[in-house]
Every structure is written in C-alpha cells, then in structure tokens.
Scaffold this active site. Structure first.
Site, PDB file in Angstrom:
ATOM      1  N   SER A 127       0.841  -1.193   0.000  1.00  0.00           N
ATOM      2  CA  SER A 127       0.000   0.000   0.000  1.00  0.00           C
ATOM      3  C   SER A 127       0.876   1.243   0.000  1.00  0.00           C
ATOM      4  CB  SER A 127      -0.909   0.019   1.234  1.00  0.00           C
ATOM      5  OG  SER A 127      -1.567   1.265   1.358  1.00  0.00           O
ATOM      6  N   TYR A 140      -1.697  -0.557  10.280  1.00  0.00           N
ATOM      7  CA  TYR A 140      -1.831  -0.855   8.854  1.00  0.00           C
ATOM      8  C   TYR A 140      -0.611  -0.364   8.073  1.00  0.00           C
ATOM      9  CZ  TYR A 140      -3.656  -0.903   4.095  1.00  0.00           C
ATOM     10  OH  TYR A 140      -3.821  -1.142   2.749  1.00  0.00           O
TER      11      TYR A 140
END
Length: 241
Positions: A127, A140
């Site tokens: 990501s 995350y």
C-alpha cells in the site's frame, strides 16, 4: 498461464481473478468466503478453481498452497486494515493486522516458493500508506512498510533463481475495505482500474507498481522531505479527516 491469487473473493483480488479468467488463464482463487469462491467457479468453470484459505492458519496455508506445483504467477493480495483509537491503544490490534498482512503473506511465500521455477513471478500487494505517517494508521501502515521491505529483499535473494518479485502499492481503491473509511480518500480509483494497472505492470516486469501515478508520485516525493515537513503534512491530513 497458471496463476494463484489470494484475497480472490473481494476487492482487487477478485477483480484480478475475473480479468485473468476472461483472458483465458487458469486461476487458483484463494479466499475465506466459500460462497464467493463458488460463484467465481460457476462464472468461469473452465478457468477458475476455488481454494478455501485462511492465511492466519499456518499449517493449513502451507499444506494447501504447496499442493499447487505448476504455477507461473503468484499474486498475494489478502490483507486487512484496522485503525487505532488513541484512547484505547491496543497491541492486540497490531497483532491481528501484522498476522494477516505480514506473517500470513509470508506463510503463503513459504508455501509456494519451493514450487516456483525460473521465469515465475511473485507479486506482493502492499500500500502507499507505507510512505507517510498517516493518522491512526500505525498498524496498517507499519505492516505495509514491513511487507514492502521484505518484498525488496526477496527481489535480491530470488534473482539468482530467475524468479521475478514485484511490489504493488495501491492508493485508495473502491473496495469493501475502503467503504469503511470515514475520511476523504483523494484520487480514489475503481477496482477495474487497479486490476488493469497491476496486470500491465506485471506484464512489463515493473519492480514497483504504484498507482494512481500522480498520488504515488506525490507521496514518494513527500516521503523524501525532512521529517519535520512530513509531520506537518501528516497533521494537515489529520485535521482534514
């Protein structure tokens, strides 16, 4: 081409599975949702085989994935996202996120690596969240920073075996995961766009497949700024959220 995809029952993984099947490839679609797997198989009976898989189950993951011995392309998409609440800081949240995004992904690598041959490709989806210290994204973003580093190291260590290792860093993509976000998501793209961009990048053996380009360029530039500037930028994102 024989392809194995994790996270194939939702979001980017599902769209990749559908698009590769439409192109005539043979896909092992891996995911936890048995109904979604059955629907994919019913839609493309000649091109998709479903494999129920929970990558937090170490023994089952290695056992089940190691059985696929003829694979040309592996795309590891499965992941989760949880945001921290500073008033209820939870180490268990970190454990849950890292167990899927980092350890679970590496379980998949452990399973498939013995069966990969020269010319095979291993694609690991991370990501762009790894690039800046975003608010509440400690778990995350940290997991995606870890997976990006691991992917880059695998590029070095598997090069002599002729295995291409590619890193994918999406920005905001319209998926069930991002539907839960309660903040603005700039330059968000569709899963169709994401799938097309990833597949083109894989075809061209791009080591770093980051999209959308403008958003990725901005974050990469920002990540090279002095740390105090990065924090100031991150504060602005926090105020806007």
């Amino acid at each position: 081409m024989n392809i194995l995809i994790t996270g194939a029952t939702s979001g980017i993984g599902k769209q990749l599975t559908i698009d590769y099947a439409k192109a005539g490839h043979h896909i092992v679609a891996c995911g936890r949702n048995e109904e979604a797997l059955a629907a994919l198989q019913q839609q493309f009976p000649d091109h998709i085989a479903g494999q129920k898989l929970d990558i937090t189950d170490a023994e089952a993951t290695v056992r089940d994935l190691r059985g696929y011995t003829d694979v040309d392309l592996v795309i590891l998409v499965a992941g989760v996202c949880e945001y921290l609440d500073m008033d209820a800081f939870s180490a268990d949240l970190f454990a849950r996120v890292f167990d899927v995004n980092v350890v679970g992904t590496m379980r998949c690598v452990e399973a498939v690596l013995p069966n990969l041959k020269s010319g095979s490709k291993l694609v690991i989806v991370g990501s762009t969240a790894r690039l800046l210290p975003f608010t509440r994204a400690e778990a995350y973003g940290g997991s995606k920073a870890a997976i990006h580093y691991i992917t880059r190291s695998l590029q070095v260590d598997l090069e002599d075996r002729g295995i291409k290792v590619l890193s994918v860093s999406p920005g905001f993509v319209e998926t069930p995961m991002t539907e839960q976000n309660d903040f603005e998501m700039p330059m968000q793209v569709s899963v169709e766009f994401a799938s097309q961009f990833i597949r083109k990048g894989i075809d061209k053996n791009r080591l770093d497949i980051t999209f959308p380009r403008t958003f990725g360029w901005f974050l990469k530039f920002a990540s090279r700024l002095p740390q105090s500037w990065q924090l100031a930028l991150s504060r602005r994102f926090k105020q806007a959220s």
